[in-house]
Design an enzyme around this catalytic site. Structure first.
Site, PDB file in Angstrom:
ATOM      1  N   HIS A 249      48.282  41.342  30.559  1.00  0.00           N
ATOM      2  CA  HIS A 249      48.162  41.463  32.008  1.00  0.00           C
ATOM      3  C   HIS A 249      47.091  40.482  32.487  1.00  0.00           C
ATOM      4  CE1 HIS A 249      48.436  43.084  35.964  1.00  0.00           C
ATOM      5  NE2 HIS A 249      47.194  43.529  35.961  1.00  0.00           N
TER       6      HIS A 249
ATOM      7  N   HIS B 167      44.451  41.101  40.997  1.00  0.00           N
ATOM      8  CA  HIS B 167      45.603  40.940  40.114  1.00  0.00           C
ATOM      9  C   HIS B 167      46.858  41.507  40.765  1.00  0.00           C
ATOM     10  CE1 HIS B 167      44.640  45.111  38.279  1.00  0.00           C
ATOM     11  NE2 HIS B 167      43.597  44.805  39.005  1.00  0.00           N
TER      12      HIS B 167
ATOM     13  N   CYS C 129      52.396  38.686  36.911  1.00  0.00           N
ATOM     14  CA  CYS C 129      50.940  38.593  37.073  1.00  0.00           C
ATOM     15  C   CYS C 129      50.384  37.263  36.579  1.00  0.00           C
ATOM     16  CB  CYS C 129      50.253  39.760  36.360  1.00  0.00           C
ATOM     17  SG  CYS C 129      50.616  39.874  34.579  1.00  0.00           S
TER      18      CYS C 129
END
Length: 244
Positions: free
Chosen positions: A30, A42, A154
């Site tokens: 991530h 994010h 992401c």
């Protein structure tokens, strides 16, 4: 940092760093942009959003994002820890118990290919920390479109904040190195399986293993490099509305 690992300590963080952390026993990572004072911006997939392509990768990523229970929000982020889309959260919520890594920019082709796993570095250069953070806050206000594990995830978000580049919307593949690695590996597995079926004798099996491993790894590396934002031509410079 180097070829073996991009792991860093929190005290080594700098404003505008593109950071990431692995999830589900290193199945995927991530990504986000470190702002300052322990804050990270994010991009998360909305819980109510359709998963899209329905692949195993979609299901893994979609089910493993760091969310707090409704009755127990993060004491630092508050309700931010339960939102979706582009969010600003504390670094603990971002890491979700994982280790901290920093994405590398402006690497050489040799270094890029030596990093066997995608989603860790790029040939593209980063812009200044001020420009990176400005874009991150802009997308925090305006959004970054619908989350898509292949086209708009992401890592795509963090790469766009760092470089100001984004893949042309009509293209079927985003700039995420992680997604490119998954697709390249999947293609090699399918190709190898077909070759194995065609050479099902013991000698054919041996030949497939010896030549297939070398050839398959070469194709994997070529596919990863071809999809890196630092060499692609199907990208455009993002112009923020407030800059026009």
């Amino acid at each position: 940092m180097g070829v073996l690992t991009n792991k860093i300590k929190r005290e080594d963080l700098k404003r505008g760093d593109h950071i990431y952390s692995y999830r589900l026993a290193y199945t995927y990572s991530h990504h986000g942009i470190y702002v300052d004072a322990g804050n990270v911006i994010h991009f998360l997939r909305g819980e109510g959003q359709e998963i899209g392509t329905g692949t195993a990768l979609d299901n893994i990523i979609g089910s493993s994002l760091p969310h707090h229970p409704l009755d127990n929000p993060c004491p630092i982020c508050g309700d931010e820890s339960r939102r979706d889309g582009v969010i600003s959260s504390c670094i603990d919520c971002f890491l979700s118990g994982g280790d901290l890594y920093r994405y590398e920019y402006g690497v050489t082709r040799t270094f890029f290919l030596a990093k066997v796993r995608g989603g860790t570095c790029t040939l593209a250069s980063s812009e200044s920390p001020e420009q990176v953070i400005h874009r991150a806050f802009y997308f925090l206000r305006k959004g970054f479109g619908d989350y898509d594990v292949i086209k708009n995830n992401c890592e795509d978000f963090a790469l766009c904040c760092k470089t100001g580049l984004r893949v042309i919307p009509t293209v079927s593949m985003g700039q995420s190195g992680q997604a490119a690695s998954f697709q390249a590996a999947a293609g090699i597995i399918i190709s190898s399986s077909l070759v194995f079926l065609a050479r099902s004798s013991p000698l054919g099996f041996l030949a497939t293993n010896v030549t297939g491993l070398a050839g398959g790894y070469g194709k994997y590396c070529v596919n990863r490099l071809a999809n890196d934002i630092g060499v692609r031509r199907d990208v455009m410079k993002v112009v923020l509305e407030e800059e026009t």
